[in-house]
Design an enzyme around this catalytic site. Sequence first.
Site, PDB file in Angstrom:
ATOM      1  N   VAL A  41     102.226  21.064 -10.412  1.00 50.70           N
ATOM      2  CA  VAL A  41     101.416  20.865 -11.618  1.00 50.70           C
ATOM      3  C   VAL A  41      99.993  20.462 -11.234  1.00 50.70           C
ATOM      4  CG1 VAL A  41     103.395  20.305 -13.066  1.00 50.70           C
ATOM      5  CG2 VAL A  41     102.189  18.458 -11.877  1.00 50.70           C
ATOM      6  N   GLU A  43      96.327  18.800 -10.529  1.00 49.79           N
ATOM      7  CA  GLU A  43      95.961  17.698  -9.631  1.00 49.79           C
ATOM      8  C   GLU A  43      95.566  16.440 -10.413  1.00 49.79           C
ATOM      9  OE1 GLU A  43      95.397  18.385  -5.552  1.00 49.79           O
ATOM     10  OE2 GLU A  43      97.201  18.735  -6.699  1.00 49.79           O
ATOM     11  N   LYS A  48     101.608  14.246 -12.402  1.00 49.04           N
ATOM     12  CA  LYS A  48     102.545  14.407 -11.280  1.00 49.04           C
ATOM     13  C   LYS A  48     103.609  13.306 -11.296  1.00 49.04           C
ATOM     14  CE  LYS A  48      99.619  17.051  -8.103  1.00 49.04           C
ATOM     15  NZ  LYS A  48     100.517  18.197  -7.903  1.00 49.04           N
ATOM     16  N   SER A  70      97.015  19.740  -3.080  1.00 52.62           N
ATOM     17  CA  SER A  70      96.090  20.151  -2.023  1.00 52.62           C
ATOM     18  C   SER A  70      95.159  19.032  -1.597  1.00 52.62           C
ATOM     19  CB  SER A  70      95.257  21.348  -2.498  1.00 52.62           C
ATOM     20  OG  SER A  70      94.538  21.019  -3.664  1.00 52.62           O
ATOM     21  N   HIS A  91     102.405  22.266   0.853  1.00 54.48           N
ATOM     22  CA  HIS A  91     101.151  22.823   0.334  1.00 54.48           C
ATOM     23  C   HIS A  91     101.033  24.312   0.638  1.00 54.48           C
ATOM     24  CE1 HIS A  91      96.483  22.990   0.750  1.00 54.48           C
ATOM     25  NE2 HIS A  91      96.873  23.444  -0.411  1.00 54.48           N
TER      26      HIS A  91
END
Length: 363
Positions: A41, A43, A48, A70, A91
């Site tokens: 989902v 950032e 999260k 990321s 990632h």
Amino acid sequence: LDKALSRKKTTKEKKEHLLSLITPTTDYNLLKGADLIVEAVFENRDIKADVTKKAEAQISATAVFGSNTSTLPITGLSKSSERPSNFIGIHYFSPVEKMPLVEIIMGEETSQETLAKTMDYVQKIKKTPIVVNDSRGFYTSRVFGTYTGEGMIMLAEGINPALIENAGKMSGMPMAPLALMDAVALDLGHKVAVQTKKDFEEEGKELPKSLSQDVLQEMVEKHGRFGKKNNKGFYDYHESGKKQLWPELSKIYKLSDDQPEVEELKNRLLYIQAIETAKCFEEKVLTDVRDADIGAILGWGMSPWTGGPLSFIDMIGLKDFVAEADRLAQKYGDRFTPCNMLRDMADQNKSFHPKGGNSSQAA
């Protein structure tokens, strides 16, 4: 799949079969029985955290929970988990169906068993894994960001946008820095910068100012240019598929009367990536020089002719590399200052990759 079908790389039956394996849903109950989950989902820590709690309520105590973040440190994200030893960073790189690399990030409490399961999973989906330790931006996003960031700093300095882009391509990078930032999305870069600033403030620290962040803020907030996603970024994107640099760039960022040689720009774009990679190695975010070089080439396509950032340093030679980095730092700023490890290696005439053999650490 439609693109693959149009190119006769798949069949309608294979496409339908693959799509039948995917179940879009908002029902967390359907996650019961999963051995491994990858959360991907937006950032944002709060979103999260919410997804982590709802998903973990449905899975077994032995299941692996992976976050496809990321930039956000895994250790911090794992605080929302009731079993941080099973929490790990997985990632992916975009476009996922084409990019061969997966960066696996170890949190402070991630167990070796969780790492082993994740390595197994990544290899089963026919990707190449590298393993790094936790840090803001980890390894790939952190170093990749220096390339696009340097391009935006050059723009703010009044360097001709076309010259910046040509230098990027001539350095061997697969995409020029401003075009690449458009592809990533300017608004995403801006949101990451805002979240990072918020994180620093919560830790009682001040985020160092950066011209690249100023450029992103102006492009997004003042001009509504988000990148390729809304056909307006550093480039204008036309329905025909063609793109051209936004003419207003040279007015917003007034062109300097003194334009540098392209070799100087190429040096800046390559050196900034190599210097940041060395910092990652010094800080033990990276523990294997092969992960550094493989991750750079497969992850963001760092100029393959270099062999990767640490091989690039070896190619130049530690003493010459440090001397040139010092020159760049004096002229353009502290971001080019070589870390202590590089100076020590230069003084001791060391290299990352010993001649005639492989090594997992500086020798």
